[in-house]
Design an enzyme around this catalytic site. Structure first.
Site, PDB file in Angstrom:
ATOM      1  CB  CYS A  28      42.528  51.462  31.947  1.00  0.00           C
ATOM      2  SG  CYS A  28      40.762  51.683  31.996  1.00  0.00           S
ATOM      3  CB  SER A  44      47.687  45.171  36.385  1.00  0.00           C
ATOM      4  OG  SER A  44      47.771  43.985  37.156  1.00  0.00           O
ATOM      5  CD  GLU A  92      39.023  48.198  31.526  1.00  0.00           C
ATOM      6  OE1 GLU A  92      40.233  48.385  31.258  1.00  0.00           O
ATOM      7  OE2 GLU A  92      38.391  48.876  32.343  1.00  0.00           O
ATOM      8  CD  GLU A 114      48.037  50.612  32.258  1.00  0.00           C
ATOM      9  OE1 GLU A 114      46.946  51.140  31.945  1.00  0.00           O
ATOM     10  OE2 GLU A 114      48.121  49.455  32.714  1.00  0.00           O
ATOM     11  CE  LYS A 168      40.649  42.221  45.972  1.00  0.00           C
ATOM     12  NZ  LYS A 168      41.117  43.440  46.693  1.00  0.00           N
ATOM     13  CB  VAL A 199      46.295  41.239  38.723  1.00  0.00           C
ATOM     14  CG1 VAL A 199      45.238  40.595  39.602  1.00  0.00           C
ATOM     15  CG2 VAL A 199      47.410  41.820  39.575  1.00  0.00           C
ATOM     16  N   GLY A 200      45.381  40.098  35.792  1.00  0.00           N
ATOM     17  CA  GLY A 200      44.379  39.454  34.944  1.00  0.00           C
ATOM     18  C   GLY A 200      44.783  38.046  34.556  1.00  0.00           C
TER      19      GLY A 200
END
Length: 501
Positions: free
Chosen positions: A302, A246, A268, A399, A192, A249-250
């Protein structure tokens, strides 16, 4: 004076024809089950570029079914490693042959610099694929020396169907950091791409088919995170999920994996990376490294060096040089070879960055340069440098993922280590010093996955890369990445009347 704003769209390069806009499932480009589509946006202008088939749970089900069949009954995991290597090498050659078109699609999709993509990023994609192709026939188990009358050995077997969810800042490179080792291991994949940047993933699907990768091995389902991404994370027939994006979402990916079939996850995630400049460093060199480390790819990196700790002896001189260099930075069309920085990926990210700049000013940081939109169209932002930033300010803690630099002054080595570690993240860090003892002490004291000494963003395919703390776990790059797509099986048989163990 701020950065050089060059808002003119570059007309000397023909915008590429967008050939592939449908889902790629089981070797064919197909419409979504719902028939729904969505627009991708050119960040240079804010105007639509293409309508892309919008994948949803039903489409993920079809892609997983194809990948499952290709893994359980197809040839890919049963090829000798040399067979997978041969097709992966052909795939890499096709990427090289189409480098200009791929680079143009990514520049159009993500606002990345075309000349850099063509010269560096896309060739690195091909080399990444070759690197892991070379490992495909070197996946070995080991013989076990048992403590009693048994003999044993291990097999390293492909983990199965892998769900790959990638972000919009490096759509091609991050895809193949995961696809490369997964294919080498014998896995099949359901990809995706980020909804903002699907064009290159779909083009790579076309090249995979052309290279002879069997149907069902390489599947691409564009769509949104809360629909297609969530369906991948929670799918009972996916054996592993790998995600870059992010931290927020992780967490959702990991939770969905746990609530479904307890599939392993590698993440990651975000970073708020320190770059520590000691007062024995050359100031000009330091300013150049910080500028590149912070502003490269418009700060949408990142590992961007967004927290700059400068020892008090050179703080003022460093600040002055950094600001002067930032003012020469050319912000413009990514197809213009003079540009140092293109537009942010979309309006949401653009607005987020501008809001953080306002937060920094409101919290009392000193704005030295930048801080405004660049030009009157598209999503361009001036390189922005703040000084007198305190550790508890939001611009020092959160971030931003944009061209915003925070400068902070420190006195001692111990202070620098303590403040560098005072973050929930642990992805990367930089150290600039001529003192070997300081370099050794600080590099071993900072809790981050990669430490760069007297350099920054010095990636290499042989060097494992990943995070500590809330920057995630698991490693991309190197042979360690291959382990994430393999299971270890132990096989044990008894020994009878053996003369030795």
């Amino acid at each position: 004076m701020a950065a050089v704003c060059n808002g003119k769209l570059e007309d000397s390069f023909m915008v590429p024809e967008i050939k592939f806009t449908k889902l790629f499932i089981n070797g064919d480009f197909v419409d979504s089950v719902s028939g729904e589509t969505y627009e991708t946006i050119d960040p240079r202008s804010g105007e639509p570029t293409a309508r892309i088939a919008e994948g949803d749970k039903e489409d993920v089900d079809l892609a997983v079914k194809a990948a499952r069949e290709a893994f359980d009954n197809g040839p890919w995991p049963r090829f000798p490693g040399a067979g997978r290597r041969r097709l992966m090498m052909r795939f890499a050659d096709l990427i090289d042959e189409n480098v200009e078109e791929i680079a143009a699609l990514e520049a159009l999709d993500a606002g990345k610099l075309f000349h850099w993509l063509k010269a560096v990023d896309i060739p690195v994609v091909a080399e990444t694929l070759r690197y892991y192709a070379g490992a495909a026939d070197k996946i070995h188990g080991e013989t076990l020396k048992m403590t009693r009358e048994l003999q044993g050995y291990t097999l390293r077997e492909p983990i199965g169907v892998v769900g790959i969810i990638i972000p919009w800042n490096y759509p091609s490179n991050l895809l193949f950091l995961k696809v490369g080792p997964a294919l080498a291991a014998g896995c099949t994949v359901v990809i995706k791409p980020a909804e903002q940047t699907p064009l290159t993933a779909l083009y790579f699907a076309h090249l995979a088919k052309k290279a002879g990768i069997p149907d069902g091995v390489f599947n691409v389902v564009p769509g949104y995170g809360h629909t297609a991404g969530a369906a991948i994370s929670s799918h009972m027939e996916i054996d592993k999920v790998t995600f870059t994006g992010s931290t927020e979402v992780g967490r959702l990916v990991m939770e969905a994996a746990a609530r479904s079939n307890l599939k392993p996850v590698s993440l990651e995630l975000g970073g708020k990376n320190p770059f520590i400049v000691f007062d024995d460093a050359d100031v000009g060199t330091a300013a150049n490294l910080v500028l590149q480390g912070s502003l490269f790819n418009k700060g949408e990196v990142c590992v961007a060096s967004s927290r700059i700790f400068v020892q008090e002896g050179i703080y003022e001189e460093f600040s002055n040089q950094l600001v002067e260099k930032a003012k020469t930075w050319i912000v413009g069309d990514p197809f213009d070879p003079r540009s140092n920085q293109g537009p942010q990926v979309d309006k949401k990210q653009y607005d987020k960055i501008l809001s953080y700049i306002e937060i920094g000013k409101a919290e009392g940081a000193t704005l030295l340069t930048g801080g405004k939109p660049c030009g009157d169209r598209g999503y361009y932002i001036e390189p922005t440098v703040f000084s007198n930033v305190e550790d508890d300010m939001r611009i020092a803690k959160e971030e931003i993922f944009g061209p915003v630099i925070s400068l902070m002054k420190f006195k001692t080595v111990e202070e620098a280590i303590r403040r560098a570690n005072a973050t929930e993240y642990g992805l990367a860090a930089g150290i600039l010093t001529n003192d070997l003892n300081i370099a050794n002490t600080v590099s071993r004291s900072i809790r981050a996955g990669v430490i760069w000494i007297n350099c920054y963003r010095a990636f290499d395919i042989d060097c494992p890369y990943g995070g500590y703390k809330m920057s995630g776990f698991g490693r991309d790059f190197g042979m360690q990445a291959l382990d994430q797509y393999l299971q270890v099986k132990s096989v044990v048989t008894p020994l009878y009347s053996s003369p030795w163990l």
